[in-house]
Design a protein around this motif. Structure first.
Motif, PDB file in Angstrom:
ATOM      1  N   GLU A   1       0.836  -1.205   0.000  1.00 22.29           N
ATOM      2  CA  GLU A   1       0.000   0.000   0.000  1.00 22.29           C
ATOM      3  C   GLU A   1       0.869   1.252   0.000  1.00 22.29           C
ATOM      4  N   ALA A   2       0.407   2.316  -0.645  1.00 16.39           N
ATOM      5  CA  ALA A   2       1.121   3.600  -0.636  1.00 16.39           C
ATOM      6  C   ALA A   2       0.121   4.725  -0.355  1.00 16.39           C
ATOM      7  N   PRO A   3       0.536   5.749   0.434  1.00 14.00           N
ATOM      8  CA  PRO A   3      -0.352   6.900   0.625  1.00 14.00           C
ATOM      9  C   PRO A   3      -0.328   7.791  -0.622  1.00 14.00           C
ATOM     10  N   ILE A   4      -1.477   8.148  -1.121  1.00 15.11           N
ATOM     11  CA  ILE A   4      -1.575   8.975  -2.333  1.00 15.11           C
ATOM     12  C   ILE A   4      -2.644  10.042  -2.114  1.00 15.11           C
ATOM     13  N   SER A   5      -2.313  11.291  -2.451  1.00 13.36           N
ATOM     14  CA  SER A   5      -3.271  12.400  -2.285  1.00 13.36           C
ATOM     15  C   SER A   5      -4.407  12.266  -3.286  1.00 13.36           C
TER      16      SER A   5
ATOM     17  N   CYS B   1      -3.064  11.017  -8.971  1.00 10.85           N
ATOM     18  CA  CYS B   1      -1.944  11.186  -9.898  1.00 10.85           C
ATOM     19  C   CYS B   1      -0.746  10.494  -9.244  1.00 10.85           C
ATOM     20  N   ILE B   2      -0.206   9.492  -9.900  1.00 13.07           N
ATOM     21  CA  ILE B   2       0.789   8.642  -9.235  1.00 13.07           C
ATOM     22  C   ILE B   2       2.097   8.609 -10.017  1.00 13.07           C
ATOM     23  N   ARG B   3       3.185   8.929  -9.307  1.00 14.22           N
ATOM     24  CA  ARG B   3       4.530   8.850  -9.889  1.00 14.22           C
ATOM     25  C   ARG B   3       5.090   7.450  -9.629  1.00 14.22           C
TER      26      ARG B   3
ATOM     27  N   VAL C   1       7.699   5.267  -8.680  1.00 16.80           N
ATOM     28  CA  VAL C   1       9.021   5.369  -8.022  1.00 16.80           C
ATOM     29  C   VAL C   1       9.519   4.055  -7.447  1.00 16.80           C
ATOM     30  N   GLY C   2       8.609   3.084  -7.203  1.00 13.78           N
ATOM     31  CA  GLY C   2       9.061   1.870  -6.508  1.00 13.78           C
ATOM     32  C   GLY C   2       8.059   0.745  -6.647  1.00 13.78           C
ATOM     33  N   ARG C   3       8.089  -0.173  -5.696  1.00 10.92           N
ATOM     34  CA  ARG C   3       7.317  -1.412  -5.797  1.00 10.92           C
ATOM     35  C   ARG C   3       5.816  -1.188  -6.005  1.00 10.92           C
ATOM     36  N   VAL C   4       5.194  -0.471  -5.065  1.00 11.54           N
ATOM     37  CA  VAL C   4       3.729  -0.326  -5.124  1.00 11.54           C
ATOM     38  C   VAL C   4       3.318   0.547  -6.310  1.00 11.54           C
ATOM     39  N   THR C   5       3.984   1.674  -6.446  1.00  5.52           N
ATOM     40  CA  THR C   5       3.586   2.600  -7.525  1.00  5.52           C
ATOM     41  C   THR C   5       3.842   1.969  -8.902  1.00  5.52           C
ATOM     42  N   HIS C   6       4.866   1.124  -9.007  1.00  6.15           N
ATOM     43  CA  HIS C   6       5.139   0.437 -10.270  1.00  6.15           C
ATOM     44  C   HIS C   6       4.011  -0.552 -10.578  1.00  6.15           C
TER      45      HIS C   6
ATOM     46  N   ILE D   1       1.657  20.365  -7.166  1.00  8.18           N
ATOM     47  CA  ILE D   1       0.447  20.636  -7.950  1.00  8.18           C
ATOM     48  C   ILE D   1      -0.585  19.523  -7.751  1.00  8.18           C
ATOM     49  N   VAL D   2      -0.118  18.305  -7.417  1.00  2.00           N
ATOM     50  CA  VAL D   2      -1.043  17.164  -7.319  1.00  2.00           C
ATOM     51  C   VAL D   2      -2.041  17.364  -6.170  1.00  2.00           C
ATOM     52  N   PRO D   3      -1.587  17.499  -4.898  1.00  2.00           N
ATOM     53  CA  PRO D   3      -2.580  17.749  -3.850  1.00  2.00           C
ATOM     54  C   PRO D   3      -3.265  19.103  -3.987  1.00  2.00           C
TER      55      PRO D   3
ATOM     56  N   GLU E   1       4.798  16.213   3.496  1.00  2.00           N
ATOM     57  CA  GLU E   1       4.786  14.795   3.115  1.00  2.00           C
ATOM     58  C   GLU E   1       5.823  14.053   3.940  1.00  2.00           C
ATOM     59  N   ARG E   2       5.407  13.001   4.613  1.00  2.00           N
ATOM     60  CA  ARG E   2       6.326  12.163   5.373  1.00  2.00           C
ATOM     61  C   ARG E   2       6.082  10.714   5.009  1.00  2.00           C
ATOM     62  N   HIS E   3       7.084   9.866   5.229  1.00  2.00           N
ATOM     63  CA  HIS E   3       6.866   8.433   4.996  1.00  2.00           C
ATOM     64  C   HIS E   3       5.760   7.962   5.935  1.00  2.00           C
ATOM     65  N   MET E   4       4.801   7.239   5.403  1.00  2.00           N
ATOM     66  CA  MET E   4       3.667   6.789   6.213  1.00  2.00           C
ATOM     67  C   MET E   4       3.430   5.310   6.021  1.00  2.00           C
ATOM     68  N   LYS E   5       2.831   4.710   7.030  1.00  2.00           N
ATOM     69  CA  LYS E   5       2.516   3.291   6.910  1.00  2.00           C
ATOM     70  C   LYS E   5       1.050   3.040   7.238  1.00  2.00           C
TER      71      LYS E   5
HETATM   72  C1  LIG Z   1       0.389  12.125   2.488  1.00  2.00           C
HETATM   73  C2  LIG Z   1       1.124  11.640   1.260  1.00  2.00           C
HETATM   74  C3  LIG Z   1       0.590  11.898   0.020  1.00  2.00           C
HETATM   75  C4  LIG Z   1       1.245  11.438  -1.126  1.00  2.00           C
HETATM   76  N1  LIG Z   1       0.679  11.708  -2.330  1.00  2.00           N
HETATM   77  C5  LIG Z   1       1.262  11.237  -3.451  1.00  2.00           C
HETATM   78  C6  LIG Z   1       0.629  11.439  -4.717  1.00  2.00           C
HETATM   79  O1  LIG Z   1      -0.435  12.066  -4.834  1.00  2.00           O
HETATM   80  N2  LIG Z   1       1.256  10.935  -5.801  1.00  2.00           N
HETATM   81  C7  LIG Z   1       2.439  10.220  -5.715  1.00  2.00           C
HETATM   82  O2  LIG Z   1       2.938   9.771  -6.752  1.00  2.00           O
HETATM   83  N3  LIG Z   1       3.045  10.036  -4.532  1.00  2.00           N
HETATM   84  C8  LIG Z   1       2.481  10.496  -3.391  1.00  2.00           C
HETATM   85  N4  LIG Z   1       3.084  10.265  -2.188  1.00  2.00           N
HETATM   86  C9  LIG Z   1       4.365   9.523  -2.145  1.00  2.00           C
HETATM   87  C10 LIG Z   1       4.047   8.030  -2.276  1.00  2.00           C
HETATM   88  O3  LIG Z   1       3.340   7.602  -1.143  1.00  2.00           O
HETATM   89  C11 LIG Z   1       5.357   7.241  -2.378  1.00  2.00           C
HETATM   90  O4  LIG Z   1       6.018   7.569  -3.571  1.00  2.00           O
HETATM   91  C12 LIG Z   1       5.055   5.731  -2.354  1.00  2.00           C
HETATM   92  O5  LIG Z   1       4.638   5.351  -1.069  1.00  2.00           O
HETATM   93  C13 LIG Z   1       6.259   4.968  -2.764  1.00  2.00           C
HETATM   94  O6  LIG Z   1       5.927   3.574  -2.635  1.00  2.00           O
HETATM   95  P1  LIG Z   1       6.617   2.487  -3.563  1.00  2.00           P
HETATM   96  O7  LIG Z   1       6.353   1.139  -2.949  1.00  2.00           O
HETATM   97  O8  LIG Z   1       6.212   2.655  -4.979  1.00  2.00           O
HETATM   98  O9  LIG Z   1       8.138   2.870  -3.469  1.00  2.00           O
HETATM   99  P2  LIG Z   1       9.288   2.211  -2.503  1.00  2.00           P
HETATM  100  O10 LIG Z   1       9.775   0.991  -3.230  1.00  2.00           O
HETATM  101  O11 LIG Z   1       8.752   2.045  -1.122  1.00  2.00           O
HETATM  102  O12 LIG Z   1      10.316   3.374  -2.526  1.00  2.00           O
HETATM  103  C14 LIG Z   1      10.851   3.949  -3.723  1.00  2.00           C
HETATM  104  C15 LIG Z   1      11.453   5.288  -3.383  1.00  2.00           C
HETATM  105  O13 LIG Z   1      10.428   6.206  -2.949  1.00  2.00           O
HETATM  106  C16 LIG Z   1      10.743   6.746  -1.669  1.00  2.00           C
HETATM  107  N5  LIG Z   1       9.500   6.858  -0.876  1.00  2.00           N
HETATM  108  C17 LIG Z   1       8.771   5.865  -0.355  1.00  2.00           C
HETATM  109  N6  LIG Z   1       7.714   6.348   0.331  1.00  2.00           N
HETATM  110  C18 LIG Z   1       7.796   7.682   0.241  1.00  2.00           C
HETATM  111  C19 LIG Z   1       7.021   8.766   0.756  1.00  2.00           C
HETATM  112  N7  LIG Z   1       5.938   8.587   1.528  1.00  2.00           N
HETATM  113  N8  LIG Z   1       7.395  10.015   0.450  1.00  2.00           N
HETATM  114  C20 LIG Z   1       8.483  10.242  -0.308  1.00  2.00           C
HETATM  115  N9  LIG Z   1       9.263   9.263  -0.812  1.00  2.00           N
HETATM  116  C21 LIG Z   1       8.933   8.014  -0.544  1.00  2.00           C
HETATM  117  C22 LIG Z   1      11.663   5.741  -1.042  1.00  2.00           C
HETATM  118  O14 LIG Z   1      12.522   6.359  -0.083  1.00  2.00           O
HETATM  119  C23 LIG Z   1      12.471   5.246  -2.241  1.00  2.00           C
HETATM  120  O15 LIG Z   1      13.499   6.143  -2.565  1.00  2.00           O
HETATM  121  C24 LIG Z   1       2.477  10.715  -1.026  1.00  2.00           C
HETATM  122  C25 LIG Z   1       3.001  10.456   0.234  1.00  2.00           C
HETATM  123  C26 LIG Z   1       2.340  10.911   1.365  1.00  2.00           C
HETATM  124  C27 LIG Z   1       2.922  10.615   2.697  1.00  2.00           C
END
Ligand SMILES: Cc1cc2nc3c(=O)[nH]c(=O)nc-3n(C[C@H](O)[C@H](O)[C@H](O)COP(=O)(O)OP(=O)(O)OC[C@H]3O[C@@H](n4cnc5c(N)ncnc54)[C@H](O)[C@@H]3O)c2cc1C
Ligand code: FES
Length: 278
Positions: free
Chosen positions: A58-62, A76-78, A80-85, A125-127, A239-243
């Motif tokens: 799971e990932a937090p997304i606005s 809108c999702i970037r 960057v890693g496991r969940v978002t991929h 711009i996303v949130p 924005e902070r890392h959240m679980k």
């Molecule tokens: C309140 C909130 C709102 C968010 N809204 C959006 C959104 O609208 N769109 C969007 O694309 N992303 C958003 N994010 C960031 C998104 O949650 C992370 O990119 C996602 O959790 C990464 O998960 P992953 O498994 O794909 O990546 P992982 O495999 O877990 O990590 C890949 C990379 O992303 C970094 N990362 C992981 N979690 C976060 C995080 N919470 N913040 C910053 N970097 C992180 C890691 O350090 C690592 O470098 C938001 C985060 C928060 C806390």
């Protein structure tokens, strides 16, 4: 600080169906999501959801659309890693787990009747889009509205068509800047703080909302303070890392604040004494 009492729906994972996918850039996609029976998400602008892919995580997304959009909502999702991929690999008609909405969003009732300066840098711009859409859909409830956007290069600017519409409105002041121009760019060049000195702001009735990368907050807040905007009227989304999203795991904690519950939206006077917040 009073944490909101969690509704039982926060714990439940709803099945969201992907109605439409729009590719915004090589890294970002816009997902339009419907809940079963087109139920409303009932979010406030600025809140977020937990988005999960079965077997991955799971990932937090606005939520990046306004609650005034009724049957569906946008994420809108970037990638960057496991969940978002895994989310990016899904197709229209596919499903996602949706938990929430979570957190404290933008204080729209407090903003009503006041002038607004809405400032976003990069992915901010996303949130912010959820608030901009809300304000435009309820335009008569607000005073003067300025939207200031900045990003590193012109091709990083998301939602180009929609931004063009904001720019054309006569009831919104719009300005946009890039750090580095491309040959086809005829707009403003410079960091986002360079847009603020030219703004005519009336401190007593102006609320500023800032969303962007951590590095931007300190300097943007500094410019707003020079304009005499009171601390209470400067609003940031952190924005902070959240679980868990529930105020339990401590992942998002900044001193005594839990970003997932007390934020992600804060008034500057609530966090200015916390060194690691800004
Ligand atoms: C309140 C909130 C709102 C968010 N809204 C959006 C959104 O609208 N769109 C969007 O694309 N992303 C958003 N994010 C960031 C998104 O949650 C992370 O990119 C996602 O959790 C990464 O998960 P992953 O498994 O794909 O990546 P992982 O495999 O877990 O990590 C890949 C990379 O992303 C970094 N990362 C992981 N979690 C976060 C995080 N919470 N913040 C910053 N970097 C992180 C890691 O350090 C690592 O470098 C938001 C985060 C928060 C806390
Ligand atoms: S994400 Fe677990 S306490 Fe905030």
């Amino acid at each position: 600080m009073n944490r909101q009492i969690l509704k039982s729906s926060h714990f439940a994972v709803e099945r969201g169906t992907i109605v439409r996918i729009k590719t915004l850039s090589p890294h970002e996609k816009l997902f339009e999501i419907a809940l079963p029976g087109n139920a409303r998400l009932n979010h406030d602008p600025g809140q977020f959801v937990g988005v999960s892919v079965f077997g991955v995580g799971e990932a937090p997304i606005s939520v990046c659309s306004s609650p005034t959009k009724r049957d569906t909502f946008d994420l809108c999702i970037r990638d960057v890693g496991r969940v978002t991929h895994a989310i990016h690999a899904l197709k229209e008609g596919g499903s996602l787990g949706i938990r929430g909405p979570f957190g404290r969003g933008f204080p729209v009732r407090l903003l009503e009747g006041n002038d607004l300066v809405l400032i976003a840098g990069g992915l901010g711009i996303v949130p912010l889009r959820s608030l901009v859409q809300y304000v435009i859909n309820n335009r008569r409830d607000f005073g003067k509205v300025s939207i200031l956007l900045g990003c590193r290069t012109p091709d990083e600017m998301l939602f180009g068509d929609e931004i063009e519409q904001w720019n054309k409105r006569i009831d919104v002041h719009f300005a946009c800047t890039v750090d580095r121009a491309a040959p086809e760019w005829h707009g403003h060049v410079g960091v986002i703080t360079t847009l603020i000195p030219g703004e005519m702001l009336v401190p007593e009735r102006t609320f500023a909302v800032i969303v962007g990368p951590p590095v931007m907050y300190k300097y943007v807040i500094g410019e707003l303070l020079k304009k005499q905007i009171p601390d209470r009227q400067i609003i940031v989304s952190l924005e902070r890392h959240m679980k868990c999203g529930l105020g339990r795991c401590g992942h998002c904690q900044i001193e005594n604040l839990y970003c997932c519950q007390d934020g992600p939206v804060f008034h500057y006077d609530e966090i200015k004494h916390i060194k690691e917040a800004i």
